[in-house]
Design a protein around this motif. Structure first.
Motif, PDB file in Angstrom:
ATOM      1  N   LEU A  15       0.629  -1.119  -0.220  1.00 53.76           N
ATOM      2  CA  LEU A  15       0.122   0.121  -0.085  1.00 53.76           C
ATOM      3  C   LEU A  15       1.000   1.292  -0.059  1.00 53.76           C
ATOM      4  N   GLN A  16       1.508   0.916   0.652  1.00 57.90           N
ATOM      5  CA  GLN A  16       2.961   2.531   0.272  1.00 57.90           C
ATOM      6  C   GLN A  16       3.107   2.171  -0.528  1.00 57.90           C
ATOM      7  N   ARG A  17       3.745   2.074  -1.005  1.00 55.63           N
ATOM      8  CA  ARG A  17       4.299   2.090  -2.435  1.00 55.63           C
ATOM      9  C   ARG A  17       3.115   2.294  -3.690  1.00 55.63           C
ATOM     10  N   PRO A  49      -9.036  -7.960   4.749  1.00 61.95           N
ATOM     11  CA  PRO A  49      -9.402  -8.706   5.393  1.00 61.95           C
ATOM     12  C   PRO A  49      -8.445  -8.010   6.336  1.00 61.95           C
ATOM     13  N   GLU A  50      -7.339  -8.174   6.124  1.00 64.22           N
ATOM     14  CA  GLU A  50      -6.189  -8.506   7.205  1.00 64.22           C
ATOM     15  C   GLU A  50      -5.745  -6.892   8.057  1.00 64.22           C
ATOM     16  N   TRP A  51      -6.498  -5.654   8.022  1.00 61.40           N
ATOM     17  CA  TRP A  51      -7.206  -4.788   8.985  1.00 61.40           C
ATOM     18  C   TRP A  51      -7.548  -4.911   9.904  1.00 61.40           C
ATOM     19  N   GLU A  52      -6.601  -4.579  10.995  1.00 60.38           N
ATOM     20  CA  GLU A  52      -7.315  -4.388  12.301  1.00 60.38           C
ATOM     21  C   GLU A  52      -7.279  -3.619  12.878  1.00 60.38           C
ATOM     22  N   GLN A  53      -5.680  -2.306  12.510  1.00 56.35           N
ATOM     23  CA  GLN A  53      -5.543  -1.444  13.276  1.00 56.35           C
ATOM     24  C   GLN A  53      -6.096  -0.097  12.480  1.00 56.35           C
ATOM     25  N   PRO A  54      -6.189   1.149  13.783  1.00 57.87           N
ATOM     26  CA  PRO A  54      -6.833   2.294  12.970  1.00 57.87           C
ATOM     27  C   PRO A  54      -5.764   2.567  11.563  1.00 57.87           C
ATOM     28  N   GLU A  55      -4.827   2.409  12.119  1.00 57.36           N
ATOM     29  CA  GLU A  55      -3.416   2.823  11.427  1.00 57.36           C
ATOM     30  C   GLU A  55      -3.820   1.971  10.299  1.00 57.36           C
ATOM     31  N   ASP A  56      -3.267   1.002  10.033  1.00 60.29           N
ATOM     32  CA  ASP A  56      -3.948   0.340   8.785  1.00 60.29           C
ATOM     33  C   ASP A  56      -4.554   0.524   8.159  1.00 60.29           C
ATOM     34  N   LEU A  57      -6.301   0.920   8.213  1.00 60.80           N
ATOM     35  CA  LEU A  57      -7.071   1.240   7.978  1.00 60.80           C
ATOM     36  C   LEU A  57      -6.771   2.548   7.394  1.00 60.80           C
ATOM     37  N   CYS A  58      -6.252   3.935   7.957  1.00 56.93           N
ATOM     38  CA  CYS A  58      -6.490   4.679   7.380  1.00 56.93           C
ATOM     39  C   CYS A  58      -5.149   5.092   6.521  1.00 56.93           C
ATOM     40  N   LEU A  59      -3.984   4.004   6.023  1.00 55.62           N
ATOM     41  CA  LEU A  59      -2.877   3.384   5.333  1.00 55.62           C
ATOM     42  C   LEU A  59      -4.451   3.174   3.900  1.00 55.62           C
ATOM     43  N   ILE A  64      -6.397   4.593  -1.377  1.00 56.57           N
ATOM     44  CA  ILE A  64      -7.920   4.611  -2.307  1.00 56.57           C
ATOM     45  C   ILE A  64      -8.105   6.034  -2.521  1.00 56.57           C
ATOM     46  N   ASN A  65      -8.177   7.252  -1.650  1.00 58.02           N
ATOM     47  CA  ASN A  65      -7.905   8.440  -2.395  1.00 58.02           C
ATOM     48  C   ASN A  65      -6.545   9.018  -3.290  1.00 58.02           C
ATOM     49  N   ARG A  66      -5.738   8.155  -2.744  1.00 54.32           N
ATOM     50  CA  ARG A  66      -4.910   8.852  -4.204  1.00 54.32           C
ATOM     51  C   ARG A  66      -5.414   8.243  -5.604  1.00 54.32           C
ATOM     52  N   LEU A  67      -5.553   7.531  -5.575  1.00 56.89           N
ATOM     53  CA  LEU A  67      -5.848   5.301  -6.619  1.00 56.89           C
ATOM     54  C   LEU A  67      -6.940   7.167  -7.219  1.00 56.89           C
TER      55      LEU A  67
END
Length: 274
Positions: A15-17, A49-59, A64-67
């Motif tokens: 996601l970071q890339r 489906p792997e995201w549970e932490q708020p930081e991961d959801l923000c990422l 999506i926003n950048r795309l």
């Protein structure tokens, strides 16, 4: 088999890339059509489906926003090319390669505008030119039509000087003696060693008055009311009045001293007086 922690780490890096690549497109350093939107959406779906932490959801949301921004830039690019009659160079090259030679020649001929014309003199024009030269009078007769040369300058009369307001219309001897008295008075007030600088005497508020005073001064010297002292090395000229009018000695050779009274000299003197 990857552990969940390892999969989360890989998902964050992917996601970071994606985010960095989308930033490059927004900053106009990367072509928006180099971004594979479908592939990015597939990656986002795979790791969501792997995201549970708020930081991961923000990422995930930032990706999506950048795309979405990249898709907007792709849309603007297509709209610009479709509305500005843009012709892709590659398509144009391919079209020319497929054209027949005759079609290419016809296209060039249709857009060709010749800029060279051919001119030549005709036999009729030659006859007209010969008739014109034959009708001209001889050269020596045509020179007579030239205006005569201007007459050389001569001495101005007293009446002309009065008309030009250089000389006043009154008794010249009276005016000259009054001018002599003024010279002696100024020498007494401003002079030194019985003399005064030439320009300090003839200089006046206006150029016309200065010319008039220079004219009268020349008669003061000529008629023996005053004399000039010229110092060429110092470029100084003084005028020195006599107490009595001097008689001209016939055997003594007279010397003329030309003094230019130009507007430039007058302005230079006026500037020095301020």
């Amino acid at each position: 088999m990857q552990s969940r922690r390892e999969r989360v780490r890989i998902g964050r890096e992917r996601l970071q890339r994606v985010i960095e690549m989308c930033k490059a497109v927004e900053e106009r350093s990367l072509d928006p059509f180099l971004v594979d939107v479908d592939e990015i959406i597939r990656v986002v779906r795979e790791f969501f489906p792997e995201w549970e932490q708020p930081e991961d959801l923000c990422l995930d949301a930032e990706a999506i926003n950048r795309l979405a921004s990249v898709v907007r830039l792709q849309s603007e690019w297509v709209r610009h090319r479709s509305t500005s009659l843009y012709t892709d160079p590659f398509l144009l090259e391919e079209k020319i390669k497929r054209m027949e030679k005759e079609a290419i020649v016809e296209a060039f001929v249709g857009s060709w505008h010749p800029i060279v014309e051919f001119e030549q003199i005709s036999l009729h024009s030659l006859k007209e030119a010969l008739r014109y030269w034959e009708s001209l009078p001889p050269l020596k007769d045509r020179w007579k039509e030239f205006p005569p040369p201007e007459e050389a300058g001569g001495a101005a009369t007293r009446e002309e000087l009065i008309r030009l307001r250089i000389l006043q219309d009154k008794a010249f001897t009276e005016e000259l003696e009054n001018f002599w008295k003024e010279l002696k008075r100024l020498v007494g007030e401003k002079g030194e060693n019985g003399r005064i600088r030439y320009w300090d005497f003839v200089g006046a508020e206006t150029y016309e008055e200065t010319v008039h005073r220079a004219f009268m001064t020349s008669f003061l010297v000529t008629y023996g009311y005053a004399t000039l002292e010229v110092h060429p090395l110092e470029e100084e000229i003084f005028i020195k009045p006599f107490e009595k009018q001097q008689r001209r000695i016939a055997k003594k050779q007279l010397v003329s001293i030309p003094i230019a009274i130009t507007i430039e000299e007058w302005e230079k003197w006026r500037k020095a007086q301020r």
